[in-house]
Design a protein around this motif. Structure first.
Motif, short mmCIF file in Angstrom:
data_model
loop_
_atom_site.label_atom_id
_atom_site.label_comp_id
_atom_site.label_asym_id
_atom_site.label_seq_id
_atom_site.Cartn_x
_atom_site.Cartn_y
_atom_site.Cartn_z
N GLU A 20 24.58 -11.96 -25.45
CA GLU A 20 25.77 -11.61 -26.14
C GLU A 20 26.19 -12.13 -27.67
OE1 GLU A 20 28.14 -9.26 -25.54
OE2 GLU A 20 27.08 -8.57 -23.81
N LEU A 21 25.57 -13.58 -27.73
CA LEU A 21 25.79 -14.20 -28.85
C LEU A 21 24.78 -13.65 -29.76
CD1 LEU A 21 26.12 -17.99 -27.75
CD2 LEU A 21 27.81 -16.69 -28.63
N SER A 22 23.76 -13.19 -29.51
CA SER A 22 22.78 -12.57 -30.21
C SER A 22 23.31 -11.26 -31.03
CB SER A 22 21.43 -12.33 -29.68
OG SER A 22 20.55 -13.51 -29.43
N ASP B 177 24.50 -20.46 -35.86
CA ASP B 177 25.05 -21.56 -35.09
C ASP B 177 26.13 -21.40 -34.34
OD1 ASP B 177 26.77 -20.86 -37.03
OD2 ASP B 177 27.53 -22.72 -37.50
N ILE B 178 26.46 -20.37 -33.97
CA ILE B 178 27.70 -19.76 -33.10
C ILE B 178 27.32 -20.29 -31.76
CG2 ILE B 178 26.81 -17.27 -32.67
CD1 ILE B 178 29.53 -16.54 -32.29
N GLN B 179 28.21 -20.44 -30.73
CA GLN B 179 27.78 -21.26 -29.60
C GLN B 179 29.06 -20.77 -28.57
OE1 GLN B 179 25.59 -22.78 -28.11
NE2 GLN B 179 24.32 -23.98 -29.76
N LEU C 91 27.92 -23.49 -14.54
CA LEU C 91 28.58 -24.25 -15.91
C LEU C 91 27.27 -24.30 -16.87
CD1 LEU C 91 30.76 -27.20 -15.85
CD2 LEU C 91 28.81 -27.19 -17.39
N SER C 92 27.56 -23.70 -18.07
CA SER C 92 26.48 -23.96 -19.16
C SER C 92 27.47 -24.12 -20.42
CB SER C 92 25.99 -22.44 -19.44
OG SER C 92 25.05 -22.52 -20.39
N GLY C 93 27.01 -25.16 -21.00
CA GLY C 93 27.58 -25.69 -22.03
C GLY C 93 27.12 -25.55 -23.28
N SER C 94 26.22 -24.45 -23.60
CA SER C 94 25.61 -24.03 -24.88
C SER C 94 24.83 -22.89 -24.36
CB SER C 94 25.06 -25.37 -25.67
OG SER C 94 23.77 -25.63 -25.24
N ARG C 95 24.55 -22.22 -25.60
CA ARG C 95 23.52 -21.12 -25.41
C ARG C 95 22.20 -21.31 -25.03
NH1 ARG C 95 23.34 -18.31 -31.17
NH2 ARG C 95 22.42 -16.69 -30.03
N ASP D 13 39.04 -14.29 -5.50
CA ASP D 13 37.75 -15.18 -4.93
C ASP D 13 37.22 -16.05 -6.10
OD1 ASP D 13 37.83 -14.04 -2.15
OD2 ASP D 13 37.16 -12.00 -3.45
N TYR D 14 37.17 -15.57 -7.52
CA TYR D 14 36.41 -16.02 -8.43
C TYR D 14 37.31 -16.39 -9.60
CZ TYR D 14 32.58 -15.03 -5.35
OH TYR D 14 31.82 -15.01 -4.38
N THR D 15 37.05 -17.60 -10.31
CA THR D 15 37.67 -17.68 -11.47
C THR D 15 36.59 -18.02 -12.70
OG1 THR D 15 39.69 -18.54 -10.78
CG2 THR D 15 39.24 -19.18 -12.96
N VAL D 16 36.49 -17.26 -13.68
CA VAL D 16 35.52 -17.33 -14.76
C VAL D 16 36.28 -17.71 -16.17
CG1 VAL D 16 33.88 -16.08 -16.11
CG2 VAL D 16 34.19 -15.68 -13.92
N GLY D 17 35.90 -18.72 -16.93
CA GLY D 17 36.24 -19.05 -17.85
C GLY D 17 35.05 -19.16 -19.23
N VAL D 18 35.21 -18.48 -20.28
CA VAL D 18 34.44 -18.50 -21.38
C VAL D 18 34.87 -18.81 -22.63
CG1 VAL D 18 33.02 -17.03 -22.70
CG2 VAL D 18 33.19 -16.44 -20.34
N TRP D 19 34.21 -19.85 -23.45
CA TRP D 19 34.50 -20.22 -24.61
C TRP D 19 33.72 -20.06 -25.66
CZ3 TRP D 19 31.51 -23.46 -27.79
CH2 TRP D 19 32.24 -24.02 -29.03
N MET D 20 33.99 -19.52 -26.91
CA MET D 20 33.03 -19.19 -27.93
C MET D 20 33.49 -19.82 -29.28
SD MET D 20 31.70 -15.44 -29.47
CE MET D 20 31.05 -15.18 -27.88
#
Length: 775
Positions: free
Chosen positions: A300-302, A313-315, A331-335, A560-567
């Motif tokens: 998605e970042l590509s 450099d977008i993360q 849990l992923s902290g970067s691309r 059931d689930y919680t999803v969080g995304v930062w960009m």
């Protein structure tokens, strides 16, 4: 003479026997030998898949192998080059010693060693010592003792599990995985010969850096195997032509590095205990889901970089929490930890401006105080005097929408109503206390004044993991549960205390927030009906965008689930007008769909107190019986908080909804789209007209010229409060005033200034003073 000879032979036998069987008993074996070979601490996922094995000191080590796991070709290759008489000598190879002495005399220097595998085992398990004759003698006696109390298989097992194979690989299992990517049992004779040749000089025979020397050493090992009868001529010939397929670099179990780093820092005591006991740590992570998260973020970042013309450099960072347990599933902290700019930075833990993601908590507190989803807030211009100057909230679209319900304001993420509501229910102190003391945000400044009313708009920096867990609290209908890295009762023989849970929000009010955040029709004005927030199943979602598009977020949940995304960018570079709906939301959409794959998504049943009513959305009252159907909305109400009943005073003679005079300024602007269905409440004949005053700038305003803002922030809007029927003439002796559209603007410059508003119809005059300072 014969008797004398017998005495000498007996004495020699006695001395030799004493030295061979008794003296070794006075030497202690290395403590590390009893402790066992090194093993890096292993982290596994919830399904026991390896995630990461930490180095043991500076060594790459895996779980020790048993003797049965070592293939015959590796044993043969190693014994052939290191100790060909291993299975026949008693720990000391007297023939080898004699040969070494003879060779030394012949060459006037030692050209070969005589250390047995048993002696080498003693050496590699002992602390470093000077390599002299005394050390050699000590190792010989200890080797003899080891042979007296251990069998050959035990000695070989200890030897293979501690042997250094270069590139920090310790033990044959780690070497087989590291160089060839295969288990011990799959090693071929040429591969075993290559490994057997490395420990003699690991740096010189490094197959990645000195391939030719390593190949020459392997050839010598194969020749020794043939000489010792371990290889036939045909096997030897085929081994010479077999190509070795080395991995391109050190192979190791290295997944979810940011997650593992957080486990080490948050669960230091458990990690230390696991290291001491040699127990793997069973985490909450789902490794397959983690891989999907990482692949989705990269893809998605590509795509976004290409479509938006962004640099590479977008993360991004993402967190998935299982609501029922608090388990962190991914849990992923970067691309990409190694393959992207600043990839080692952990975006899941680095504080970033929260944007609009904090608004639901303001609205939830208001609902708990008796507001309803139908309560109306005036989305009109307002100015607050603060300790640092004036504060004028504006909406993302730079427009004001007049009367809006709480449902509409939250669903469409309007800024002005959120600020007004926070001011009404107790101000930023209450929200700050909620976030810090009950939702456990750890990155907040203790000085609430630093944030002011802008706290509800996300001017505070928060951590993605903690923000996602706060939304998981909403998903549990108000129950807070700490997030969890290690599975309950699954960390070997380590035990974890039960998570502390606390009901911090009213269930019915929280349900109503979930209902609003999942209402696709309610948010259609801002997001449309086909945005990434709309999933194949019902899901609550909230976006957020910080100033200058530096951060964008999407956080959401199902039961059931919680999803969080930062960009964003770790350099804090502004993005090119990429909002949460454009940037983080597509990742959020794919992750939320994936985490529900294979199970039926659920949604909440309405609480017992919930009831529906027809309401007039322009005033929040019950709809009049004759109100046109297209002007009435159906709304949920909880906890007995019902809409005020309809009244004839709510409507004009022609059936339009009457709005208070506080809407007067907005009413006459071109942003007013309600003139066909609403009207201003007329002033009664015996009633005094509303106060006539300058609303912007308020008297005493301090404004700052900021060089980072367009035109230094020198344009300031002029507004008055009144009946809405005034004809205004603006005047200032020291500042220029311009008209743009239907809005007058004063052009600021440093100094103290007075502004005057004249109502041409009545002759009333209002004045305001402001001070302008340059930053």
């Amino acid at each position: 003479m014969g008797k004398r000879l017998l005495q000498i032979l007996f004495a020699a036998f006695l001395v030799g026997g004493t030295g061979f069987y008794v003296v070794p008993l006075f030497f202690s074996l290395p403590a590390e030998l009893e402790k066992g070979p090194p093993r890096g601490l292993l982290f596994v996922d919830r399904n026991n898949q390896p995630i990461r094995r930490l180095l043991d000191g500076d060594l790459r080590a895996e779980d020790p192998a048993s003797f049965d796991e070592f293939p015959k070709v590796l044993i043969d290759a190693t014994v052939a080059v290191e100790d060909s008489r291993f299975f026949s000598h008693p720990g000391i190879d007297f023939i080898g010693i004699g040969r070494a002495v003879w060779d030394g005399i012949a060459n006037q220097r030692f050209v070969s060693g005589a250390s047995t595998v048993t002696q080498q085992t003693i050496k590699i398990y002992s602390p470093p010592r000077p390599r002299n004759l005394r050390t050699k003698v000590v190792e010989m006696f200890k080797a003899r003792k080891l042979e007296m109390f251990s069998d050959k298989e035990t000695i070989l097992t200890a030897y293979f599990n501690k042997l250094p194979y270069g590139n920090q690989y310790t033990g044959a299992r780690a070497a087989a995985h590291g160089y060839f990517g295969k288990p011990l049992g799959d090693l071929s004779a040429p591969e075993a010969a290559m490994l057997a040749g490395i420990p003699n000089k690991p740096t010189r025979f490094n197959p990645w850096r000195s391939r030719e020397e390593a190949k020459a050493r392997q050839l010598w090992v194969l020749k020794r195997m043939k000489e010792e009868g371990y290889l036939t001529e045909a096997e030897f010939t085929s081994s010479l032509i077999e190509a070795l397929n080395f991995l391109p670099g050190p192979a190791q179990t290295f997944h979810a590095p940011h997650f593992v780093s957080l486990v080490e820092s948050h669960e230091a005591g458990l990690v230390a205990g696991a290291k001491a006991k040699g127990t793997p740590i069973r985490t909450t992570l789902d490794l397959d889901l983690q891989h999907f998260v990482e692949a989705t973020m990269t893809a998605e970042l590509s795509r976004l970089s290409h479509e938006a013309g962004e640099s590479n450099d977008i993360q991004a960072a993402a967190v998935i929490i299982e609501n029922s347990t608090g388990d962190i599933l991914a849990l992923s902290g970067s691309r990409s930890f190694f393959g992207s700019l600043a990839g080692q930075m952990n975006g899941a833990w680095t504080p970033r401006s929260a944007g609009s993601t904090l608004k639901p908590f303001t609205y939830l507190m208001a609902l708990e105080q008796g507001k309803t989803a139908a309560s109306v807030i005036a989305d009109t211009p307002i100015e607050y005097i603060t300790s640092t100057g004036t504060y004028q909230p504006v909406n993302f679209d730079r427009r004001f929408h007049g009367p809006v319900s709480i449902r509409h304001a939250l669903a469409n993420s309007l800024n002005v109503p959120a600020v007004k509501l926070l001011n009404e229910i107790g101000g930023p102190t209450r929200l700050h206390e909620l976030m810090q003391d009950h939702l456990h945000f750890s990155s907040l400044n203790t000085d609430v004044a630093e944030y002011g009313l802008g706290l509800t708009l996300g001017n505070a920096e928060v951590r993605l993991l903690e923000l996602t867990n706060a939304y998981a609290c909403l998903a549990r209908l108000g129950e807070f549960r700490p997030y969890r890295f290690i599975q309950q009762g699954q960390a070997g023989d380590l035990t974890l205390p039960e998570s502390e849970t606390m009901q911090i929000f009213d269930q019915a009010s929280t349900w109503l927030i979930a209902d609003i955040l999942s209402d696709t029709d309610a948010r259609a004005d801002a997001f449309g009906l086909s945005s990434p927030l709309n999933l194949p199943f019902r899901c609550a979602a909230k976006t957020g965008t910080s100033t200058d598009f530096r951060d964008n977020w999407t956080i959401g949940f199902t039961p059931d689930y919680t999803v969080g995304v930062w960009m964003g960018c770790f350099t804090n570079r502004p993005l090119k007008e990429i909002s949460g709906a454009m940037g983080a939301a597509p990742i959020f959409h794919r992750l939320m769909v994936e985490v529900h794959r294979g199970q039926e998504p659920r949604w909440y049943e309405p609480p017992g107190s919930a009831t529906q009513r027809q309401i007039n959305p322009l005033n929040g009252h019950a709809a009049a019986a004759d109100l046109a159907r297209d002007r009435a909305h159906v709304e949920w109400f909880v906890n007995g908080h019902l809409p005020p009943p309809a009244s004839k005073d709510d409507y004009s003679a022609d059936g339009r909804t009457l709005l208070p005079l506080t809407y007067a300024n907005w009413w006459r602007s071109n942003e007013n789209k309600l003139k066909d269905v609403a009207a201003l409440t007329p002033i009664a004949e015996n009633e005094s007209p509303p106060p006539f005053r300058i609303l912007s700038p308020l008297d005493g305003t301090v404004a700052f010229l900021d060089p980072d803002l367009p035109e230094h922030g020198s344009r300031f809007p002029l507004r008055i409060a009144g009946s809405g029927e005034e004809t205004i003439q603006w005047k200032s002796e020291s500042l220029d005033i311009e008209l743009e559209g239907d809005t007058f603007w004063v052009i600021l410059r440093p100094g103290k200034h007075a502004i005057e508003a004249l109502d041409a119809g009545t002759g009333r005059i209002a004045t305001s003073t402001l001070v302008v300072e340059a930053l």
